[in-house]
Design a protein around this motif. Structure first.
Motif, short mmCIF file in Angstrom:
data_model
loop_
_atom_site.label_atom_id
_atom_site.label_comp_id
_atom_site.label_asym_id
_atom_site.label_seq_id
_atom_site.Cartn_x
_atom_site.Cartn_y
_atom_site.Cartn_z
N PHE A 163 32.64 87.67 24.21
CA PHE A 163 33.25 86.90 24.90
C PHE A 163 32.20 85.68 24.80
CE2 PHE A 163 36.76 83.37 26.29
CZ PHE A 163 37.19 83.57 25.36
N GLY A 164 31.08 85.84 25.81
CA GLY A 164 30.01 84.89 26.31
C GLY A 164 30.13 84.67 27.77
N ILE A 165 30.78 85.64 28.24
CA ILE A 165 30.91 85.16 29.88
C ILE A 165 30.40 86.06 30.28
CG2 ILE A 165 33.33 84.27 29.88
CD1 ILE A 165 34.35 86.20 30.37
N ASP A 166 29.65 85.76 32.04
CA ASP A 166 29.10 87.00 32.83
C ASP A 166 30.69 87.94 33.36
OD1 ASP A 166 27.04 85.64 32.39
OD2 ASP A 166 27.63 84.28 34.12
N CYS A 167 29.51 89.27 33.97
CA CYS A 167 30.25 90.34 33.93
C CYS A 167 30.17 90.16 35.52
CB CYS A 167 31.04 91.11 33.14
SG CYS A 167 31.84 92.05 34.11
N LEU A 168 31.55 90.39 36.60
CA LEU A 168 30.81 91.42 37.87
C LEU A 168 31.10 92.98 37.84
CD1 LEU A 168 29.68 91.95 40.79
CD2 LEU A 168 32.30 90.93 41.22
N PHE A 169 30.75 93.96 38.04
CA PHE A 169 30.60 95.43 37.37
C PHE A 169 31.01 95.98 38.97
CE2 PHE A 169 30.05 99.27 35.94
CZ PHE A 169 31.10 99.71 34.63
N LEU A 170 32.37 96.14 39.02
CA LEU A 170 32.92 97.48 39.67
C LEU A 170 31.92 98.87 39.05
CD1 LEU A 170 35.74 95.45 41.04
CD2 LEU A 170 33.57 95.14 41.28
N THR A 171 31.94 99.55 40.72
CA THR A 171 31.30 100.96 39.91
C THR A 171 31.89 101.89 40.57
OG1 THR A 171 29.34 101.51 41.88
CG2 THR A 171 28.62 100.00 39.59
N ARG A 172 33.17 101.45 41.43
CA ARG A 172 33.82 102.52 42.14
C ARG A 172 35.04 103.31 41.40
NH1 ARG A 172 39.11 102.04 42.01
NH2 ARG A 172 38.72 103.25 43.59
N GLY A 173 35.27 102.35 40.20
CA GLY A 173 36.17 102.71 38.87
C GLY A 173 36.32 104.10 38.22
N ILE A 174 36.59 104.15 37.15
CA ILE A 174 35.90 105.06 36.02
C ILE A 174 34.98 105.87 35.66
CG2 ILE A 174 38.00 104.61 34.55
CD1 ILE A 174 36.78 103.43 32.11
N HIS A 175 33.71 104.64 36.05
CA HIS A 175 32.75 104.95 36.08
C HIS A 175 31.29 105.64 37.96
CE1 HIS A 175 31.49 104.44 31.98
NE2 HIS A 175 32.33 102.73 32.45
N SER A 176 32.75 105.85 38.77
CA SER A 176 32.23 106.24 39.75
C SER A 176 31.36 107.55 39.79
CB SER A 176 33.15 106.53 40.42
OG SER A 176 34.43 107.87 40.50
N GLU A 177 31.13 108.28 38.50
CA GLU A 177 29.98 109.34 39.29
C GLU A 177 28.91 108.79 38.98
OE1 GLU A 177 31.27 112.48 37.44
OE2 GLU A 177 33.09 113.05 37.90
N GLU A 178 29.19 108.50 38.01
CA GLU A 178 27.48 108.14 37.12
C GLU A 178 26.64 107.19 38.20
OE1 GLU A 178 27.82 106.51 33.26
OE2 GLU A 178 29.67 106.97 33.80
N PHE A 179 27.53 106.75 39.07
CA PHE A 179 26.49 105.57 39.81
C PHE A 179 27.05 105.76 41.47
CE2 PHE A 179 28.45 102.52 36.99
CZ PHE A 179 26.74 102.06 36.83
N GLU A 180 27.20 107.62 42.20
CA GLU A 180 26.93 108.06 43.08
C GLU A 180 25.26 107.87 44.19
OE1 GLU A 180 29.10 111.61 45.63
OE2 GLU A 180 29.06 111.36 43.02
N GLY A 181 25.24 106.90 44.72
CA GLY A 181 24.10 107.97 45.30
C GLY A 181 23.16 106.80 45.21
#
Length: 284
Positions: free
Chosen positions: A240-258
Motif C-alpha cells: 500500500f506504500g506505508i511504513d510498518c512497525l513489526f512486532l516480534t512477540r506474535g506468530i513469528h516469536s520463535e524465529e526471533f527468540e534470543g
C-alpha cells in the motif's frame, strides 16, 4: 540493506506520523487477554493528536469486533475506528442478492450474513462460498477440507475468504484460520477472492475513515502500520506504500527468540523488504 535493531518505545517512531493503522490480534490482545501497555501506547498517541484505525482480518463486522475488545478490557478510547475483513465480505454478500451461498465457518461468525437475507444452500447448489474459518479450529486443519474443496472446484465456485490469515494466536497456541482453506483451494486451482490484509481494499477503507476523523486525507508518508505478520501486516503495508512497525512477540516469536539485532542477510531472509523498525511488544 542495513541491519535492523529493536526499538523499545513507540514514541521515538511517530514524529510526523498522523495516522496509525494497527493490527488487533497479536498487537492489542492474543484472543484471551489484552495487552495493557499496547493499549496505553495507542491511547497516548491519540491524546497527542494522532488517529488510530484498527484494521483486522476478523471475519465479523466492526461492531462485533468492538464487543470482543470490550470483553477483553480494551477501552474504546484506544482507537478511533475499526475496519474488518468481515465488513468487506458483508458488502460482497449484500451486492449479490438472490445468489446462493455455502458458508464454511463456526457458528460464532454468523454475523457475516446476519440481516442480509443471504440465501443459504448446500455446496452442490451454491453460487459461491464464503469462508470465515474452520468449523472447529481447535481440532481441524485445512487438510480436513481437501475433499470439499475438490468438490467446489468441480462446480467452479468462487471462494470468498473473509479472513486471509493462515494462523493466529489463541493464548499460547496457533490455530488455523480461513486463509489456510483459501490457500488450499487456490493450490487446487479454485478461484479465491480475499478480503482483508494484505489486500488493498481494507487499507483504502481505513484511510477513508481516517480522513473522516481528521477532516482531510493524510499523505501516505505520514502513516504507520503496526502488525505481527510478515504475510499480512508487513506485505500489506509495503504494497500500500506505508511504513510498518513489526512486532516480534506474535506468530513469528520463535524465529526471533534470543535475537537483539538482525544482520542484512537475516533481514532479507525473514522479511524480503524490511519493516521500518522492530519491537517485541508495543509500548509507548
Amino acid at each position: 540493506m542495513t541491519s535492523l535493531r529493536f526499538i523499545e518505545q513507540l514514541r521515538g517512531l511517530v514524529d510526523g506520523v498522523e495516522v496509525i493503522l494497527s493490527d488487533i490480534w497479536g498487537v492489542v490482545h492474543n484472543g484471551l487477554e489484552s495487552f495493557p501497555e499496547a493499549c496505553e501506547a495507542l491511547h497516548t498517541y491519540r491524546q497527542r493528536g494522532g488517529t488510530v484505525i484498527l484494521i483486522t482480518n476478523a471475519p465479523r463486522p466492526a461492531d462485533s469486533v468492538q464487543r470482543q475488545l470490550r470483553k477483553l478490557g480494551v477501552a474504546d478510547e484506544t482507537y478511533d475506528a475499526i475496519v474488518s475483513s468481515g465488513d468487506l465480505t458483508r458488502n460482497f454478500v449484500a451486492g449479490h442478492p438472490g445468489k446462493k451461498m455455502f458458508w464454511i465457518g463456526p457458528d460464532r461468525d454468523s454475523s457475516i450474513h446476519r440481516g442480509l437475507d443471504a440465501v443459504m444452500a448446500p455446496l452442490e447448489q451454491a453460487d459461491y462460498i464464503v469462508c470465515t474459518g474452520l468449523f472447529d479450529d481447535e481440532t481441524e486443519s485445512a487438510e480436513d477440507y481437501r475433499a470439499m474443496m475438490l468438490q467446489a472446484r468441480e462446480h467452479k465456485l468462487p471462494l470468498i475468504c473473509a479472513n486471509p490469515d493462515i494462523v493466529v494466536e489463541r493464548g499460547d497456541r496457533l490455530i488455523y484460520c480461513a486463509g489456510a482453506i483459501a490457500e488450499l483451494y487456490r493450490e487446487l486451482g479454485g478461484e479465491v477472492v480475499f478480503y482483508g490484509k494484505p489486500h488493498r481494499p481494507i487499507y483504502e477503507r481505513a484511510m477513508a475513515l481516517a480522513a473522516e476523523r481528521r477532516g482531510q486525507p493524510t499523505s501516505l508518508d505520514r502513516v504507520l502500520a503496526i502488525g505481527d505478520s510478515v504475510r499480512t501486516d508487513l506485505t500489506g503495508a509495503l504494497g500500500f506504500g506505508i511504513d510498518c512497525l513489526f512486532l516480534t512477540r506474535g506468530i513469528h516469536s520463535e524465529e526471533f527468540e534470543g535475537i537483539d539485532q538482525l544482520d542484512p542477510a537475516s533481514v532479507k531472509e525473514l522479511f524480503g523488504h524490511p519493516p521500518r523498525a522492530l519491537m517485541r511488544e508495543l509500548r509507548w
